[in-house]
Design an enzyme around this catalytic site. Structure first.
Site, PDB file in Angstrom:
ATOM      1  N   ASP A 226      49.027  51.489  12.852  1.00 25.57           N
ATOM      2  CA  ASP A 226      48.904  52.359  11.579  1.00 25.57           C
ATOM      3  C   ASP A 226      49.473  53.590  11.857  1.00 25.57           C
ATOM      4  OD1 ASP A 226      48.038  53.424   9.322  1.00 25.57           O
ATOM      5  OD2 ASP A 226      45.840  53.099   9.525  1.00 25.57           O
TER       6      ASP A 226
HETATM    7  C1  BGC Z   1      46.850  53.695   6.200  1.00 21.44           C
HETATM    8  C2  BGC Z   1      47.144  52.240   6.204  1.00 21.44           C
HETATM    9  C3  BGC Z   1      48.600  52.322   5.334  1.00 21.44           C
HETATM   10  C4  BGC Z   1      49.623  53.110   6.178  1.00 21.44           C
HETATM   11  C5  BGC Z   1      50.954  53.272   5.506  1.00 21.44           C
HETATM   12  C6  BGC Z   1      47.902  54.691   6.604  1.00 21.44           C
HETATM   13  O1  BGC Z   1      47.670  56.077   6.567  1.00 21.44           O
HETATM   14  O2  BGC Z   1      45.610  53.880   6.978  1.00 21.44           O
HETATM   15  O3  BGC Z   1      46.437  51.522   5.515  1.00 21.44           O
HETATM   16  O4  BGC Z   1      49.196  51.075   5.400  1.00 21.44           O
HETATM   17  O5  BGC Z   1      48.881  54.619   6.086  1.00 21.44           O
HETATM   18  O6  BGC Z   1      50.883  53.947   4.290  1.00 21.44           O
END
Ligand code: BGC
Length: 703
Positions: A226
């Protein structure tokens, strides 16, 4: 792939080139959320990842805003979910991206979790079925699906700093199945969660990444972190992470702050506690080559990381240019967005006020009826080309007069992005000059044949909801309208369970979730009976105190950096059933404009065949649910009832249909630490019914 094999490419890569395939970089076109630079020298194109899971998110661009995954799951229709997944895939491809950062496959454990709308269910069998169907759909369009966030990411509060203390049996029975199902359905990637599990950060979790995901399940795709969710580069690479994201400083990711360097970003406290600390994220770009040179990370591991990325690019036709074309905002996608929103609507209660008569005089009341509820805040925000509001759609569908009154000032949606920009805790001015009087709404309600009141909650990534109540004075508005009107129908747009303190004072309640761009049209179709509201609850609705995570800080939000999943496998309805607590509306609950009789059922070869009769004069769609009840005298304490399978089926007026419900692989099993899946012998019952608390037929099954 046509001429070159992935192994040939990996053999030709220099160390620096191999590392470049394992981390994010800035996208020169500024469109991708995750961007892996390609290798020009070897004709390897870049890999672009975009956010889902409600629709494709490319900043500044428009795409179909589909209903939230929780709404999709409320259809209990996995064929529809696969079609929905394919549309998401087609739009991802149409945006020139290769991977969709979805579906969201975390099990719903905490009712206040700010991202519940991005997930499917509190039940693992139900959640896994949707994770698989949506993944199959996405992948069918030459797009890499990315089930997220692996695993036990059940809350936004402290999501980046907390470790979930969870037993092996709860992991196996509840939290892992959706990921496994997505992997078995062909997901090319898996995103790790920010949180830790049992003391180890998920981006470094060798046991869950290397042993379980890649070893036991045979996952051949790449594991992506993530965003800013890694810490030590070597620990992550050696633990099984393949791609570090976003690979650039936090400042470059934030709106309007493109020049900022790494370092503390000012943000409001309630948001900060849900955000990762970008400063502690060791970037692969900076250190991984050195870690390989000094032997901390074996070269074979680095090659495997790059090979996994290239293999997925090859599989979707990115290396030889054979990929199919995608498309964004097609008429078909618009129709699908509407169909899912209609089918997702759950008739929580109906004392005969619905469907509305075509010529009824309607008072349409609600602070936000002039907008479509597109979703919650955060990385899943999608901007549609078209949207329909309840106000416009009901006014146009009705033959009778519709009086529109807002009743209250608009409920302001919350978004992680606004909070980041404004850094003011979300108290910003929404620009509204509207100053509605509740009295006007009550006067309109008193005049009408029926009042339709629309209410909503708000939710965003990076923050949990404070409680399960509707924001502002919406409960007061409903109570007052119910007093004033002859008949009152309430429509709820929510991210998950909400408390409905006025439910006994109104005539009908429709749970409408976050329905996306087709909000108004779908709602009008359901309210006027053009469509049967065939949704069922994928989450239990109960007062906040009835959930297993309430009233104990250990369980939520956690203490000293640890959240204890002390309830084990007793999450959602499993907990309420064990405690003998009556839910407000149980898991699986939902009405229909038709009536059904369950005629008979039998079990053959792992499939329950159920005959259902539609005894009404309307066509309808029924969701047949089968639950397993374990023998009472077993050694392991088990939930009194667990979903084993379900099917959504059209039942024409006056007709009987036979519905086949396949039972889940582990329907009769429990996971015992040390021994694995076991089926304690004894007399099981299969309970067939309309919800987890409305059982119509029982079958015996001896194991
Ligand atoms: C989120 C993810 C997301 C990623 C990219 C993160 O903060 O938890 O679900 O895909 O950001 O935007």
């Amino acid at each position: 792939m046509s001429e070159r094999s992935v192994t040939d490419i990996v053999d030709e890569l220099t160390l620096e080139e191999t590392v470049a395939l394992t981390h994010g970089a800035s996208d020169p076109s500024d469109r991708a959320t995750g961007y892996v630079r390609g290798i020009e020298r070897l004709d390897v194109p870049p890999l672009r990842m975009v956010d889902g899971p409600l629709g494709v998110r490319v900043p500044g661009e428009e795409a179909t805003a589909f209903p939230a995954p929780l709404a999709l799951a409320a259809t209990f229709d996995t064929d529809l979910a696969e079609t929905h997944g394919a549309a998401l895939g087609r739009e991802t491809n149409g945006m020139d991206a290769d991977a969709l950062l979805g579906p969201g496959t975390n099990l719903i454990r905490v009712p206040q979790n700010g991202r519940n709308f991005e997930y499917f269910s509190e039940d693992p069998v139900h959640s896994a079925a949707f994770a698989a169907a949506v993944t199959r759909g996405i992948e069918s369009e030459d797009v890499i699906a990315t089930p997220k966030h692996y695993v036990a990411n059940s809350q936004e509060r402290y999501r980046a700093s907390i470790s979930a203390d969870v037993s092996e049996s709860a992991l196996r029975e509840l939290y892992l199945p959706s990921f496994r199902a997505a992997v078995d359905a062909g997901a090319g990637s898996v995103m790790t969660a920010y949180n830790g599990v049992n003391g180890t950060r998920m981006s470094d979790h060798a046991r869950l990444l290397r042993d379980v995901l890649k070893g036991e399940w045979g996952f051949e795709g790449y594991v992506v972190s993530d965003w800013f969710g890694t810490e030590g580069a070597a620990a992550a690479a050696n633990g099984g992470l393949d791609v570090e994201m976003p690979g650039v400083p936090m400042g470059e990711m934030l709106p309007g702050d493109a020049d900022a360097e790494d370092g503390p970003v000012e943000m409001p406290e309630e948001l900060a506690r849900g955000m990762p600390d970008a400063a502690s994220c060791e970037r692969f770009a900076e250190v991984l080559a050195e870690r390989v040179r000094d032997g901390t990370v074996p070269e074979a591991r680095l090659d495997d990381m790059a090979e996994r990325v290239l293999t997925q690019m090859d599989r979707i036709g990115r290396l030889d240019g054979s990929r199919t074309d995608g498309a964004v905002d097609t008429p078909e996608h618009r129709r699908l967005a509407r169909r899912v929103a209609e089918r997702a609507s759950v008739l929580l209660k109906n004392d005969g006020a619905l469907p509305l008569a075509d010529d009824a005089a309607v008072a349409l009341v609600g602070p936000n009826i002039d907008e479509a509820v597109l979703g919650g805040g955060g990385s899943s925000e999608t901007t549609p080309v078209v949207e329909s509001t309840p106000e416009a759609a009901l006014t146009s569908r009705a033959d009778g007069p519709v009086t529109v009154e807002y009743g209250l000032p608009p409920v302001e949606a919350v978004s992680m992005f606004d909070l980041l920009e404004g850094a003011d805790g979300g108290e910003g001015d929404d620009g509204s000059t509207r100053d509605p009087e509740m009295a006007d709404a009550l006067a309109a309600a008193a005049e009408a044949d029926v009042a339709v009141v629309c209410v909503r909650d708000t939710a965003t990534e990076a923050m949990d909801r404070e409680n399960l109540r509707l924001p502002g004075r919406q409960d007061d508005l409903v109570e007052a309208v119910a007093d004033a009107a002859d008949r009152t129908v309430v429509v709820v747009n929510s991210s998950g369970p909400v408390e409905l303190p006025w439910r006994n004072d109104v005539d009908a309640v429709v749970e409408n979730w976050y329905p996306g761009q087709a909000h108004g049209d779908a709602l009008a179709a359901v309210l006027y009976g053009d469509a049967d509201p065939s949704g069922r609850l994928p989450v239990t609705f109960a007062p906040e105190s009835a959930y297993p995570t309430s009233g104990d800080e250990r369980r939520y939000p956690g203490e000293d950096g640890v959240v204890h999943y002390d309830e084990g496998v007793f999450v959602g309805y499993r907990h309420l059933d064990r405690e003998g607590v009556e839910p407000t509306y149980p898991f699986g609950h939902g009405g229909s404009y038709a009536d059904y009789e369950y005629v008979d059922a039998d079990l053959a070869d792992g499939t329950v065949h159920v005959t259902v009769e539609n005894t009404s004069e309307r066509d309808g769609r029924e969701v047949v649910q089968v639950y397993v009840e374990p023998p009472e005298d077993g050694d392991v304490e088990r939930p009194p009832r667990e979903l084993a399978g379900f099917a959504s089926v059209e039942v024409p007026a006056g007709e009987r249909v036979e519905v086949s419900v396949d039972l889940a692989e582990h329907a009769f099993d429990s996971y015992v630490e040390g021994s694995g899946w076991t089926t304690p012998p004894g007399e099981y019952a299969l309970a067939v019914g309309r919800s987890s608390r409305d059982i119509r037929l029982e079958l015996a099954a001896t194991r």
